[in-house]
Enzyme design. Structure first.
Site, PDB file in Angstrom:
ATOM      1  CB  THR A   1      -6.860  10.498   7.354  1.00  0.00           C
ATOM      2  OG1 THR A   1      -5.509  10.230   7.635  1.00  0.00           O
ATOM      3  CG2 THR A   1      -6.899  11.990   7.586  1.00  0.00           C
TER       4      THR A   1
ATOM      5  NE  ARG B   1      -8.813  -3.582  11.220  1.00  0.00           N
ATOM      6  CZ  ARG B   1      -9.075  -2.343  11.677  1.00  0.00           C
ATOM      7  NH1 ARG B   1      -8.543  -1.774  12.606  1.00  0.00           N
ATOM      8  NH2 ARG B   1      -9.631  -1.518  10.814  1.00  0.00           N
TER       9      ARG B   1
ATOM     10  CG  HIS C   1      -8.213  10.124  12.929  1.00  0.00           C
ATOM     11  ND1 HIS C   1      -8.142  10.175  14.379  1.00  0.00           N
ATOM     12  CD2 HIS C   1      -7.221   9.455  12.389  1.00  0.00           C
ATOM     13  CE1 HIS C   1      -7.020   9.289  14.882  1.00  0.00           C
ATOM     14  NE2 HIS C   1      -6.328   8.858  13.680  1.00  0.00           N
TER      15      HIS C   1
END
Length: 352
Positions: A41, A201, A44
């Site tokens: 978030t 990742r 973002h």
């Protein structure tokens, strides 16, 4: 007071210096932040995408994943003491709406989120309602306690999707996807597959000793997944990428009757052939948000106490909070798992 804030309505994030709060209000506590995780978030908000630009009012101190020490108690606060180490649920529910009163405060229609709707935890101090606090056991180190929140997202998704004895496909190997892989294994999933194109990742996912890590760009991606799921596809899909194309591909591959849990936030509308991909296959779509208050927190704590090694595989960087830009650069490059900011070094860095 050092803070990390969204001060301008454009891409980026900046350090600011503002006065320390005068003291906590009624029912509130003041927490001196020890460490805080950078969340998707926050990323973002950093990128200033359509979601964040329509939600955030600048200037706003961001951050909502944290651990700290209670430094002051507001009027009416009982059951807590100055000096206790705590984390906190970042969703502040109203406690009065239909959803709160029926045990569903995680979807409270009046939710206020710290670091989004009110000043957050990327600061030396943050004010939190006492009702949102969570005491941290001594056995859980600061770097783990700082990420109760995202581990809680992963836990909520895994538990809601009922993964035990099922073949599970996780779409997206970011931190929450990686936490979900570890939790799904701990919850007895028959097979755990992570689909992730980023090599860094993917390597972290491999270290979790799961059944398959696959690059969705590989020509034989679907064949590899079908091979480890006995040809019928995954019974459970955990979508954490927010990528519409990846979701469509996962729905194509999912077994009839599969549960598809959606936690990733797309950057815009996603087009689906609901008839062919959902209705005719008997697929159950589940939207997952936040954590169940506070059932998920008990589940996360148990997982953290029993699996510290798995958490350390996903938390790849602990850096001084003053080096926050490096943390966002790592996320830009996809060259990290979970990044945690150390606020204990702030005073020392600023006075140097």
């Amino acid at each position: 007071m050092f803070t990390i804030a969204k001060t301008e309505a454009t891409r980026g994030i900046w350090s600011t210096d503002r006065d320390f709060p005068e003291g906590p209000g009624r029912g509130m506590v003041m927490v001196d932040v020890i460490a805080a995780g950078i969340c998707g978030t926050d990323y973002h908000i950093y990128n200033w995408d359509s979601w964040s630009s329509s939600r955030i009012i600048t200037p706003m101190t961001i951050g909502h994943e944290f651990v700290g020490i209670i430094s002051a108690l507001g009027e009416g606060v009982t059951g807590y003491n100055v000096g206790e180490r705590v984390s906190a649920e970042c969703h502040i529910a109203c406690g009065e709406c239909h959803f709160c009163r029926t045990g569903n405060a995680h979807i409270c229609e009046n939710t206020c989120i710290i670091g989004v709707d009110r000043p957050g935890a990327f600061a030396q101090q943050v004010e939190i309602p006492a009702s949102n606090l969570w005491r941290v056991p001594d056995a859980i180190p600061d770097r783990h306690a700082a990420v109760y929140d995202p581990v809680g997202n992963a836990m909520h998704m895994v538990v809601t999707a009922k993964v035990t004895a099922r073949d599970v496909l996780i779409v997206g190997g970011g931190p929450i996807g990686l936490f979900a892989a570890a939790i799904a294994t701990a919850h007895g999933a028959r097979t755990v597959i992570v689909q992730e194109p980023n090599q860094s990742r993917a390597a972290i996912a491999q270290s979790l000793d799961i059944d398959l890590v696959v690059n969705p760009r590989s020509v034989d991606c679907d064949d590899q997944i079908l091979d480890v799921t006995n040809g019928h596809g995954p019974d459970v899909v955990l979508e954490v990428s927010g990528n519409g194309a990846a979701l469509n591909a996962a729905l194509n591959l999912a077994a009839p009757g599969a549960i598809v849990a959606l936690l990733g936030i797309p950057g815009g509308p996603v087009e689906l052939d609901l008839g062919a991909k959902v209705v005719m296959k008997g697929i159950s779509l589940l939207g997952v948000t936040g954590r169940r208050m506070y059932e998920t927190w008990y589940q996360v704590e148990a997982f953290m106490l029993k699996n510290p090694d798995l958490l350390d595989k996903v938390i790849t960087h602990v850096i001084p909070a003053t080096d926050f830009q490096y943390g966002f650069d790592l996320m830009d490059e996809g060259a990290c798992g979970k990044v945690v900011l150390d606020f204990l070094q702030v005073e020392q860095r600023l006075s140097a």
